[in-house]
Design a protein around this motif. Structure first.
Motif, mmCIF file in Angstrom:
data_model
loop_
_atom_site.group_PDB
_atom_site.id
_atom_site.type_symbol
_atom_site.label_atom_id
_atom_site.label_comp_id
_atom_site.label_asym_id
_atom_site.label_seq_id
_atom_site.Cartn_x
_atom_site.Cartn_y
_atom_site.Cartn_z
ATOM 1 N N MET B 1 -4.383 1.619 74.952
ATOM 2 C CA MET B 1 -5.640 2.130 74.396
ATOM 3 C C MET B 1 -6.754 2.005 75.404
ATOM 4 O O MET B 1 -6.858 1.051 76.141
ATOM 5 C CB MET B 1 -5.974 1.345 73.125
ATOM 6 C CG MET B 1 -7.340 1.682 72.605
ATOM 7 S SD MET B 1 -7.651 1.274 70.907
ATOM 8 C CE MET B 1 -6.254 1.856 70.022
ATOM 9 N N GLY B 2 -7.591 2.987 75.398
ATOM 10 C CA GLY B 2 -8.786 2.893 76.212
ATOM 11 C C GLY B 2 -8.478 2.762 77.682
ATOM 12 O O GLY B 2 -9.086 1.972 78.380
ATOM 13 N N GLU B 3 -7.545 3.549 78.136
ATOM 14 C CA GLU B 3 -7.155 3.443 79.536
ATOM 15 C C GLU B 3 -8.277 3.896 80.444
ATOM 16 O O GLU B 3 -8.388 3.459 81.564
ATOM 17 C CB GLU B 3 -5.901 4.270 79.795
ATOM 18 C CG GLU B 3 -6.098 5.781 79.798
ATOM 19 C CD GLU B 3 -6.768 6.306 78.532
ATOM 20 O OE1 GLU B 3 -7.689 7.125 78.694
ATOM 21 O OE2 GLU B 3 -6.407 5.913 77.410
ATOM 22 N N GLY B 4 -9.097 4.773 79.940
ATOM 23 C CA GLY B 4 -9.996 5.503 80.818
ATOM 24 C C GLY B 4 -11.249 4.745 81.188
ATOM 25 O O GLY B 4 -12.031 4.398 80.336
ATOM 26 N N ARG B 5 -11.413 4.507 82.438
ATOM 27 C CA ARG B 5 -12.744 4.148 82.885
ATOM 28 C C ARG B 5 -13.396 5.490 83.139
ATOM 29 O O ARG B 5 -12.775 6.401 83.633
ATOM 30 C CB ARG B 5 -12.677 3.364 84.191
ATOM 31 C CG ARG B 5 -11.645 2.259 84.156
ATOM 32 C CD ARG B 5 -11.992 1.208 85.170
ATOM 33 N NE ARG B 5 -12.281 -0.011 84.452
ATOM 34 C CZ ARG B 5 -13.112 -0.946 84.923
ATOM 35 N NH1 ARG B 5 -13.727 -0.788 86.045
ATOM 36 N NH2 ARG B 5 -13.317 -2.034 84.239
ATOM 37 N N VAL B 89 -9.763 4.221 71.935
ATOM 38 C CA VAL B 89 -11.176 3.946 72.187
ATOM 39 C C VAL B 89 -11.458 4.368 73.625
ATOM 40 O O VAL B 89 -10.646 4.122 74.507
ATOM 41 C CB VAL B 89 -11.510 2.436 72.041
ATOM 42 C CG1 VAL B 89 -12.999 2.191 72.256
ATOM 43 C CG2 VAL B 89 -11.086 1.916 70.685
ATOM 44 N N HIS B 90 -12.578 5.035 73.821
ATOM 45 C CA HIS B 90 -12.934 5.442 75.181
ATOM 46 C C HIS B 90 -14.360 5.016 75.484
ATOM 47 O O HIS B 90 -15.217 5.033 74.613
ATOM 48 C CB HIS B 90 -12.836 6.965 75.330
ATOM 49 C CG HIS B 90 -11.488 7.501 74.984
ATOM 50 N ND1 HIS B 90 -10.392 7.326 75.785
ATOM 51 C CD2 HIS B 90 -11.055 8.182 73.906
ATOM 52 C CE1 HIS B 90 -9.332 7.893 75.214
ATOM 53 N NE2 HIS B 90 -9.715 8.416 74.068
ATOM 54 N N ILE B 91 -14.564 4.667 76.750
ATOM 55 C CA ILE B 91 -15.909 4.319 77.195
ATOM 56 C C ILE B 91 -16.260 5.202 78.378
ATOM 57 O O ILE B 91 -15.446 5.406 79.276
ATOM 58 C CB ILE B 91 -15.980 2.828 77.609
ATOM 59 C CG1 ILE B 91 -15.966 1.951 76.353
ATOM 60 C CG2 ILE B 91 -17.243 2.546 78.410
ATOM 61 C CD1 ILE B 91 -15.937 0.473 76.653
ATOM 62 N N LEU B 98 -19.803 5.456 73.881
ATOM 63 C CA LEU B 98 -18.586 4.897 73.320
ATOM 64 C C LEU B 98 -17.968 5.900 72.346
ATOM 65 O O LEU B 98 -18.688 6.534 71.573
ATOM 66 C CB LEU B 98 -18.953 3.604 72.585
ATOM 67 C CG LEU B 98 -17.849 2.818 71.895
ATOM 68 C CD1 LEU B 98 -16.951 2.151 72.924
ATOM 69 C CD2 LEU B 98 -18.473 1.745 71.002
#
Lengths: 211, 472
Positions: B1-5, B89-91, B98
């Protein structure tokens, strides 16, 4: 699950001690030893606790903050960790969220503590035990062991200190006493080694972090 | 989850953030106080639809909103067929925005009820009502047995899956106000006002310092009645301005239907702050025992009525729990509840085709993502509604955290511009009318929505205490 430890992400993410006591290769290249690494985390824990005193938050909040810090440190090398400091705190909040992989629920030994103390007939040792639990956050125990076992280890130490014969009570609990005793030994070892920690040692370790 | 910087390095605004590459964003499906919601397909699996909830960027010093933190914290831990699934989840670090990605649900109870009331002019069939209620209780039982109280149950937060594997499955959504209530560090009342007024339990209205999962059961009772009659059960007028759980008109509406609460029926009543302090208004008035059954058109002997009245029990200690409700006789008699609430198992029964959500393909998610430091997302419309007609009041006029997808729509169906927008929306990513026309429609729709909603959050602080009450 959010309220049942055994189905929580906290339980699922418990580490083996070997996984926590690993100095990242990048940090090793800077001459950081495992002892340095532990000192750095100790220093950060103390720092968070002091900061919390100033803003007056409850112990469980402090414990959660330290746990987050230790979780992040168990995942990343200090380059990644240290880039945090430079920019704004707000930005760091998101980076920490990400570094925690969005797992935010933490279970603490405090929850069961007073009930267990009462059950063991050790109400008089509440303050001592509470203090012992606080000190466990100077180590990585919260990343490795289920919180109720950490609480029991503290009660175990407190009963030895207070000369309270509690063998029967411990035996009635259906827990692995070997694990409890091992945690207790780790805590006692920590207290031993803590005497040898000097500011110079801490500073030397901190200086090995990337600027 | 949320791999993306986020793609921090890039300054080219044509470049998508890395995490966004996995989606084909079709358009905007909702907008609320807390941000925007977009409909997207996963590129690697086109059959899968995702609702991406974009939280407004935090303002100076605010940090990530407590709503977002609560939602992430809880949804990351829980997993149940009747609870919405947090897929990712992405940031976006560049502008500190967010995003929560959820499995998409085509329908919600607000729209389903409205469709029956305003379009087909016919009540919801018994099988569907019972199946929805059962699944809602099933999800709630899971939450409550895990010490989670939702605190914002209302029709628009109860989603129903559209065509696909999970067709007709109910999903509880919007955990922005939810929390774990085991061993709270402070009284829950310090969390600020909870539950939209029409669905707010009497103990909250009367200022209870401590409350339990029973507040959710009251809301379920209100929703049950609304499924039966297609009308909100207790439509009190909210006194806005100061955030206050005490709402006299709402209490008045409740007492008119359920009768005067007495200490006999509810022993702890006398301890509630507003009951004590407001002798003149509440205690001075004597309410006749009107009778809930006339309002919901059910015989008092009907098991459905029995269950409903147990959900609307004044004393939270006596109010039926989700686990008890699931065992109620109502669910053991024909028609039995099923997994697909929308399709009755008996052949030959008429199937209602619910409309799909209007999609505003004119608003591009990339246009809302800045690759430069934070700028709060503007709603792009300064017009706040002064026209609170009766229709306005019947709709979602209360301050609310943005539900996942069941929030204020682009515009209400039934208003002429609707057809245009929805047809454009059906195009699924294509933009038949060209961008300028689309923008026009969207803006127009937006205006109507503003007028209809009269959401004080657009102009005034809606939930100020929560902004501050950041605690784990």
């Amino acid at each position: 699950m959010a309220a049942n430890f055994w189905t929580s992400s906290h339980y699922k993410q418990l580490h083996d001690p070997e996984d926590v006591d690993v100095v990242h290769p990048l940090d090793k290249d800077r001459g950081m030893t495992l002892e340095d690494f532990k000192l750095i985390k100790l220093h950060m824990s103390n720092y968070i606790a002091r900061l919390a005193q100033n803003v007056k938050v409850r112990q469980r909040v402090v414990a959660t903050a330290i746990t987050y810090m230790r979780r992040v440190y168990a995942r990343r090398n200090s380059d990644e960790r240290y880039r945090f400091e430079i920019k704004e705190i707000l930005e760091m909040e998101m980076k920490i969220l990400e570094a925690l992989n969005y797992y935010l629920v933490v279970f603490h030994p405090y929850r069961a503590l007073s009930q267990m103390l009462q059950d063991a007939g050790m109400n008089d040792a509440t303050q001592l035990t509470w203090g012992l639990v606080n000190d466990t956050y100077k180590m990585d125990l919260i990343l490795i062991h289920p919180p109720h076992l950490i609480a029991l280890a503290c009660i175990y130490i407190a009963s030895v200190q207070k000369d309270k014969e509690n063998t029967a009570w411990f035996e009635e609990l259906r827990v692995d006493m070997n694990v409890v005793k091992n945690i207790a030994i780790e805590i006692l070892d920590f207290y031993d080694s803590h005497k040898q920690i000097t500011d110079e040692k801490v500073n030397a370790a901190m200086n090995k972090l990337p600027k | 989850m949320g791999e993306g910087r986020g793609s921090n390095s890039s300054s080219n605004s044509n470049n998508k953030p890395e995490w966004l590459e996995q989606y084909d964003v079709i358009g905007k499906i909702g907008e609320g106080t807390y941000g925007l919601v977009f409909l997207a397909k996963i590129k690697s699996n086109r059959s899968k639809s995702i609702a991406i909830k974009k939280f407004k960027q935090s303002k100076d010093g605010d940090g990530v909103s407590p709503t977002a933190i609560r939602e992430i914290m809880l949804l990351r831990e829980i997993s149940h067929e009747n609870v919405v699934k947090l897929a990712n989840v992405h940031i976006n670090h560049a502008d500190m925005s967010l995003y929560l990605a959820f499995d998409y649900a085509e329908h919600d109870l607000y729209e389903i009820i409205r469709h029956h009331r305003d379009k087909v002019n016919q009540s919801i069939n018994q099988y569907t009502v019972k199946s929805i209620l059962w699944q809602l209780l099933n999800g709630l039982n899971y939450l409550h047995s895990n010490w989670i109280v939702h605190r914002d149950l209302k029709p628009s937060n109860i989603l129903v899956m559209g065509d696909g594997e999970e067709h007709g499955v109910v999903k509880i959504a919007d955990f922005g106000l939810a929390r774990i209530y085991q061993a709270p560090l402070k009284p829950l009342s310090e969390n600020g006002v909870v539950v939209t007024i029409w669905y707010r339990a009497p103990e909250l209205l009367l200022g209870a310092k401590h409350y339990t999962s029973a507040v959710d059961m009251w809301a379920v009772g209100c929703i049950f009645a609304e499924l039966l009659t297609l009308k909100p059960l207790f439509q009190g007028q909210e006194v806005k301005g100061t955030p206050n759980p005490f709402q006299l008109d709402q209490l008045d509406k409740i007492f008119k239907v359920l009768g005067h609460p007495t200490q006999e029926k509810w022993p702890t009543l006398v301890n509630l702050p507003h009951w004590q302090s407001d002798l003149q208004h509440i205690q001075g008035h004597t309410y006749n025992n009107a009778g809930l059954y006339t309002v919901v058109h059910l015989s008092p002997k009907n098991p459905a009525y029995d269950l409903l009245s147990k959900m609307l029990e004044y004393d939270p200690l006596k109010r039926i729990t989700a686990a008890q409700a699931l065992e109620h006789e109502y669910f053991r008699m024909e028609p039995l509840p099923g997994c697909n609430a929308l399709i009755p198992p008996q052949p030959g029964e008429k199937v209602v085709n619910y409309p799909t959500r209007p999609v505003d393909t004119g608003t591009d998610i990339e246009g809302t993502i800045s690759l430069q430091p934070s700028q709060p997302v503007s709603s792009g419309n300064s017009m706040s509604g002064g026209m609170a007609g009766p229709h306005v009041m019947q709709n979602r006029s209360m301050p609310r955290p943005m539900p996942m997808v069941g929030m204020q729509r682009m515009q209400p169906p039934g208003i002429p511009a609707y057809n245009l927008a929805s047809q454009a929306g059906m195009g699924g990513g294509v933009n038949p009318g060209g961008i300028p026309m689309q923008r026009g429609v969207a803006a127009q729709a937006h205006q109507q929505q503003q007028m209809r909603r009269k959401d004080p959050n657009m102009g005034m602080p809606g939930y100020p205490p929560q902004q501050k009450s950041r605690r784990f």
